[in-house]
Design a protein around this motif. Structure first.
Motif, short mmCIF file in Angstrom:
data_model
loop_
_atom_site.label_atom_id
_atom_site.label_comp_id
_atom_site.label_asym_id
_atom_site.label_seq_id
_atom_site.Cartn_x
_atom_site.Cartn_y
_atom_site.Cartn_z
N UNK A 388 -30.25 46.50 59.60
CA UNK A 388 -30.73 46.07 58.23
C UNK A 388 -32.08 47.02 58.04
N UNK A 389 -32.31 48.01 58.65
CA UNK A 389 -33.38 48.91 58.32
C UNK A 389 -33.50 49.75 56.97
N UNK A 390 -34.50 49.54 56.27
CA UNK A 390 -34.48 50.28 54.89
C UNK A 390 -34.73 51.71 55.13
N UNK A 391 -33.88 52.62 54.68
CA UNK A 391 -33.96 54.02 54.87
C UNK A 391 -35.12 54.52 54.05
N UNK A 392 -35.56 53.78 52.94
CA UNK A 392 -36.48 54.14 52.00
C UNK A 392 -37.83 53.35 52.12
N UNK A 393 -37.83 53.00 53.43
CA UNK A 393 -39.06 52.42 53.73
C UNK A 393 -40.28 53.11 53.97
N UNK A 394 -41.59 52.73 53.92
CA UNK A 394 -42.71 53.74 53.79
C UNK A 394 -42.99 54.54 55.06
N UNK A 395 -42.49 53.87 56.31
CA UNK A 395 -42.50 54.25 57.51
C UNK A 395 -41.55 55.57 57.73
N UNK A 396 -40.46 55.42 57.35
CA UNK A 396 -39.21 56.22 57.40
C UNK A 396 -39.59 57.27 56.39
N UNK A 412 -30.26 57.58 59.60
CA UNK A 412 -30.57 56.12 60.00
C UNK A 412 -29.08 55.40 59.82
N UNK A 413 -28.79 54.90 60.99
CA UNK A 413 -27.53 53.91 60.94
C UNK A 413 -28.26 52.57 61.31
N UNK A 414 -28.03 51.77 60.41
CA UNK A 414 -28.43 50.50 60.64
C UNK A 414 -27.94 49.27 59.76
N UNK A 415 -26.79 49.12 60.40
CA UNK A 415 -25.93 48.09 59.73
C UNK A 415 -26.44 46.45 60.02
N UNK A 416 -26.35 45.51 59.29
CA UNK A 416 -26.80 44.25 59.45
C UNK A 416 -26.32 43.73 60.88
N UNK A 417 -27.33 43.18 61.52
CA UNK A 417 -26.80 42.58 62.95
C UNK A 417 -27.17 43.78 63.99
#
Length: 442
Positions: A388-396, A412-417
């Motif tokens: 569930x990582x946010x692709x628009x987060x400040x780090x990315x 980024x591929x980050x499905x929930x779970x």
């Protein structure tokens, strides 16, 4: 469960997933064959509007017809990306009407602008080619499966009713042995159709990209705009980095050196009448100089880690793993040294991804793979965390900003779970044709 039972269960799971995948691909081929009617209809609307231009009414009909065609072509671009990973760059937006809708002058101007728009003509060319080429291509696996079903599921039950003139492909089905041969041939057709469906979708996506991709002039304009934006970002990053270095020098090493000088002056005054106090101050001077040296080392490490300059990206990433509290497994397949700016960008990008995994993923283990293939550095950071990582987060966003000057990408591929997989690529050439592979755990 025993190991053999576990293996059988895993094999059955993979078989089920594979069967569902090919059935989904067959359904997608069916959708493409049916969608060809919508494509042909949108193309016919545009052609009709073009034919009516001499009568004047075509100027009113052409803009809405072009909008319908663009919606259909955008849907195909989206399908190609979702189904096969083939990215088709869209053209520029269609010319818009600058006057109120009730004013026919706006329609006339918009129609004239459409006639000079390369993206509009690309869409129209594709609309006429797709039903005759792409749709027929998508029909091939469908025809094999449907004809195979007729041989495998219908012939065994109706061959006696059809009489002596019953043929299946090249087999005259007039007896039990020939019926069984037709059944086997039908199963072969079904298997061939299922096997061909994924390849057909990939070929169709490449064909669509050839016709639907943005014109070369549009790509050049976008490239120039991207480079201009990257240049501005580089200047901002450099200015921020200079301010950080200046602040760290002023608040860290410089302050300690000033304190060191003042302590030395005090110790000098005490040498003649209080050696014990002077000795204490000299011990403080030594401790202060060590802390100042450590500040300078940390500052240099933040600009360019010495291990990166001396031993390359692979060993530098291993040093990151050693400093992390996570169990980091590293696999490298790098052909010697890469250009220094590329190594620096890759190092700090991997460091940011590893820090994000440590802070947010909750995973005990991270796997990092470094490789150089097809003229590009590829780094993959995978964790089995919560996802569930946010692709628009400040780090990315910071990672993407660091990669932009090199025309690099971050996916980024980050499905929930979970799991979360971040893949970065930086186009570059290697300084050595020899490939060195190693793996390890940090």
């Amino acid at each position: 469960m025993t190991e053999s039972q576990v293996g059988m269960a895993q094999g059955d799971g993979r078989l089920g997933i594979g069967l569902r995948g090919v059935l989904v691909d067959i359904g997608r081929c069916q959708l493409l064959s049916l969608a060809a009617f919508a494509v042909a209809g949108a193309g016919a609307l545009v052609i009709g509007a073009l034919l009516l231009l001499p009568l004047g009414i075509g100027f009113l009909l052409l803009p809405p017809a072009a909008v319908v065609l663009r919606r259909v072509s955008d849907r195909y671009r989206d399908r190609a990306a979702r189904w096969t990973g083939t990215v088709i760059s869209p053209p520029r937006p269609l010319p818009s009407r600058s006057t109120p809708p009730e004013n026919p002058t706006g329609r006339h101007r918009q129609a004239r602008a459409l006639l000079g728009d390369h993206g509009f003509w690309h869409d129209l060319r594709w609309a006429w080619a797709e039903p005759a080429t792409g749709a027929l291509l998508a029909v091939v696996p469908l025809a094999l499966v449907e004809y195979g079903l007729f041989g495998a599921a219908v012939q065994p039950f109706v061959w006696r009713l059809l009489g002596d003139g019953n043929w299946y492909a090249f087999i005259p089905v007039d007896s039990t042995p020939t019926m069984l041969a037709a059944l086997l041939l039908g199963l072969g057709f079904i298997a061939a159709g299922l096997k061909l469906a994924p390849a057909t979708l990939r070929v169709h996506a490449r064909w669509s990209r050839r016709l639907l991709a943005a014109p070369h002039t549009t790509e050049l304009v976008r490239r120039i705009e991207h480079l201009a934006g990257s240049r501005a970002d580089i200047l901002d990053v450099q200015a921020a980095e200079l301010r950080r270095i200046e602040r760290d020098l002023h608040d860290g090493a410089q302050a300690r050196l000033v304190a060191l000088g003042m302590t030395l002056d005090e110790a000098t005054r005490l040498l003649d009448h209080d050696l014990a106090a002077a000795r204490v101050l000299l011990h403080e001077v030594r401790a202060t100089s060590q802390r100042a040296l450590q500040d300078l080392r940390e500052l240099v490490h933040g600009v360019l880690p010495p291990i990166l300059a001396d031993r390359g990206l692979g060993d530098a990433v291993r040093s990151l793993a050693l400093d992390s509290h996570l169990d980091v497994r590293i696999e490298t397949a790098l052909p010697g040294r890469l250009p220094a700016p590329v190594e620096s960008a890759g190092y700090f990008a991997v460091a940011e991804l590893l820090a994000n995994a440590a802070k947010h993923s909750g995973a005990p283990e991270v796997h990092i793979r470094l490789s150089h293939t097809d003229g590009a550095l590829r780094a993959t950071v995978t964790d089995e965390g919560r996802g569930g990582a946010d692709p628009d987060g400040s780090g990315l966003r910071g990672v993407r900003r660091r990669l932009d000057p090199f025309d690099g990408t971050l996916v980024l591929h980050s499905p929930p779970g979970g799991p979360t997989t971040a893949t970065l690529e930086i186009p570059c050439a290697s300084s050595s044709p020899k490939t060195s592979s190693s793996s390890g755990t940090g």
